[in-house]
Design an enzyme around this catalytic site. Sequence first.
Site, PDB file in Angstrom:
ATOM      1  N   SER A  49     -24.293 -14.857 -15.454  1.00  0.00           N
ATOM      2  CA  SER A  49     -24.864 -15.096 -16.785  1.00  0.00           C
ATOM      3  C   SER A  49     -26.380 -15.328 -16.662  1.00  0.00           C
ATOM      4  O   SER A  49     -27.088 -14.439 -16.191  1.00  0.00           O
ATOM      5  CB  SER A  49     -24.130 -16.270 -17.441  1.00  0.00           C
ATOM      6  OG  SER A  49     -24.397 -16.313 -18.817  1.00  0.00           O
ATOM      7  N   ASP A  81     -15.260 -11.331 -22.959  1.00  0.00           N
ATOM      8  CA  ASP A  81     -16.343 -12.316 -22.872  1.00  0.00           C
ATOM      9  C   ASP A  81     -16.912 -12.530 -24.275  1.00  0.00           C
ATOM     10  O   ASP A  81     -17.429 -11.601 -24.892  1.00  0.00           O
ATOM     11  CB  ASP A  81     -17.408 -11.738 -21.927  1.00  0.00           C
ATOM     12  CG  ASP A  81     -18.538 -12.699 -21.626  1.00  0.00           C
ATOM     13  OD1 ASP A  81     -18.851 -13.551 -22.480  1.00  0.00           O
ATOM     14  OD2 ASP A  81     -19.111 -12.582 -20.531  1.00  0.00           O
ATOM     15  N   HIS A  95     -15.791 -15.085 -19.809  1.00  0.00           N
ATOM     16  CA  HIS A  95     -17.064 -15.502 -19.204  1.00  0.00           C
ATOM     17  C   HIS A  95     -16.871 -16.611 -18.168  1.00  0.00           C
ATOM     18  O   HIS A  95     -17.855 -17.118 -17.620  1.00  0.00           O
ATOM     19  CB  HIS A  95     -17.990 -16.004 -20.330  1.00  0.00           C
ATOM     20  CG  HIS A  95     -19.452 -15.996 -20.013  1.00  0.00           C
ATOM     21  ND1 HIS A  95     -20.186 -14.839 -19.895  1.00  0.00           N
ATOM     22  CD2 HIS A  95     -20.343 -17.004 -19.780  1.00  0.00           C
ATOM     23  CE1 HIS A  95     -21.443 -15.131 -19.610  1.00  0.00           C
ATOM     24  NE2 HIS A  95     -21.568 -16.442 -19.523  1.00  0.00           N
TER      25      HIS A  95
END
Lengths: 277, 277
Positions: free
Chosen positions: A148, A223, A256
């Site tokens: 991320s 996600d 995620h």
Amino acid sequence: MSLKLIEKHSSFDGLQYKYSHYSEVLQCDLTFSIYLPSNKEKKEIPLIWWLSGLTCTDDNFSQKSGFQRLAEKYQVAVIIPDTSPRGENVADDDAYDLGQGAGFYLNATQNPWAKNYKMYTYITDELSGIASTLVPNFSGKESIMGHSMGGHGALVIGMKNAARFKAISAFSPILNPSQVPWGIKAFSSYLGEDKANWKEWDASELIKETGVPPILISQGTADTFYPEQLEETTFLENARKNNQTVNYEKMEGYDHSYFFISTFLEDHFAFHVKQLR
Amino acid sequence: MSLKLIEKHSSFDGLQYKYSHYSEVLQCDLTFSIYLPSNKEKKEIPLIWWLSGLTCTDDNFSQKSGFQRLAEKYQVAVIIPDTSPRGENVADDDAYDLGQGAGFYLNATQNPWAKNYKMYTYITDELSGIASTLVPNFSGKESIMGHSMGGHGALVIGMKNAARFKAISAFSPILNPSQVPWGIKAFSSYLGEDKANWKEWDASELIKETGVPPILISQGTADTFYPEQLEETTFLENARKNNQTVNYEKMEGYDHSYFFISTFLEDHFAFHVKQLR
């Protein structure tokens, strides 16, 4: 350099360490974690850097990914920095995506951030110096991965130091921070409103350079931050135009979380190790 | 029975779920986690129970052990209960080793604990009923493992239900709670001062019974709670006298943490799967 050992755990035949130290670059105390494999065969050991996402410290990857099994299997050391400067005297913001826990792996130029928020120099210079002293039989070969915000960091640091890092990989990275809400908020604050100054911190710009290391990216289709924060079109288009080696994989049904990372981490380690040999 | 799904994550081709529900036995809302492997080959799936240690919820094992890789590899479902009743209306204590987070997998008889602290019946009856509805193609075969207080729980529940559980294993278990500080404190509070009532909750007593399932125990030598809380002499002596199948392994340099559990978890899964086939 004065390191304080705060944790040491046997793990998969190797050792998981957590240290704190005073960073001259960040002007605060900070922690980092490092795993050293057993090296029973007395070989030269390469070093993989892991950069974490928003809100994380060095503990998230250390405790949740299961990476130690892979680091021992492949006989690589792994270092995990924190994600920002920390402490009462360090500027902060109430939001999770700005200030402490959200350093974005750049060097801030704007107040109140410029004093402490120099994660780029901290990682590429200060912590690199420390790491090289902590890995016995260090081969000198390094690669970098992240998740991320840390995927953004791995791509930016890896491409800005293309001669140094043999491979780059990322899980659900922020690929075009200049164009997505998380990045626009952070870059406006840390770098100011002049978008010309954002380009050197945006992977979709850096991928236009030559000599970029091979890149592997994994993105889950479930996600909740995708595609809004993790949009890949510009990055992949610029990579294609420049004939860069980018493998961008979509993983059906994955989100995620670290459940996603741990599932595909062995693929990433295998990709790095191939380049580090 | 009314289950509320609160998390669902793809993980190693299978699915990691977290539910909350109202427990009639515990008279409070509680969470639990369950992993279901992909079962691509449409086989019958056994169920392993994991019981956690002091201060834990169902999240610790789910997030820190890396067990999902093994559950998918061996095609077993895994259920993880919380460690005690929870909530504002549930009796508690300021200490970490009594009250919420410290249910000790027994049925309390003393006030103020008797109303809610019935983890033994919750697990062996109420949650067992729920689990059997959540595992598709359930083979009906079960085994049980745990850590520290949960190692005590796995041994006690497994031996009290020896016909049901095909294998028992434990990391750093409290093997003789009637004789060590954690156990004496908990049993005095939950069961009262009459030590005759403690015996049915002490693995070192239960190992004297016949028909006990095969047992594997792993204990780290660098565990700061060993031997004080995790003393094994009486348990092993009683096991030997009764010719029970107990494999007690000491792991050099390992501590009480999930770094220890994750390192040796594959050995434990392999042990269970052999008995569950």
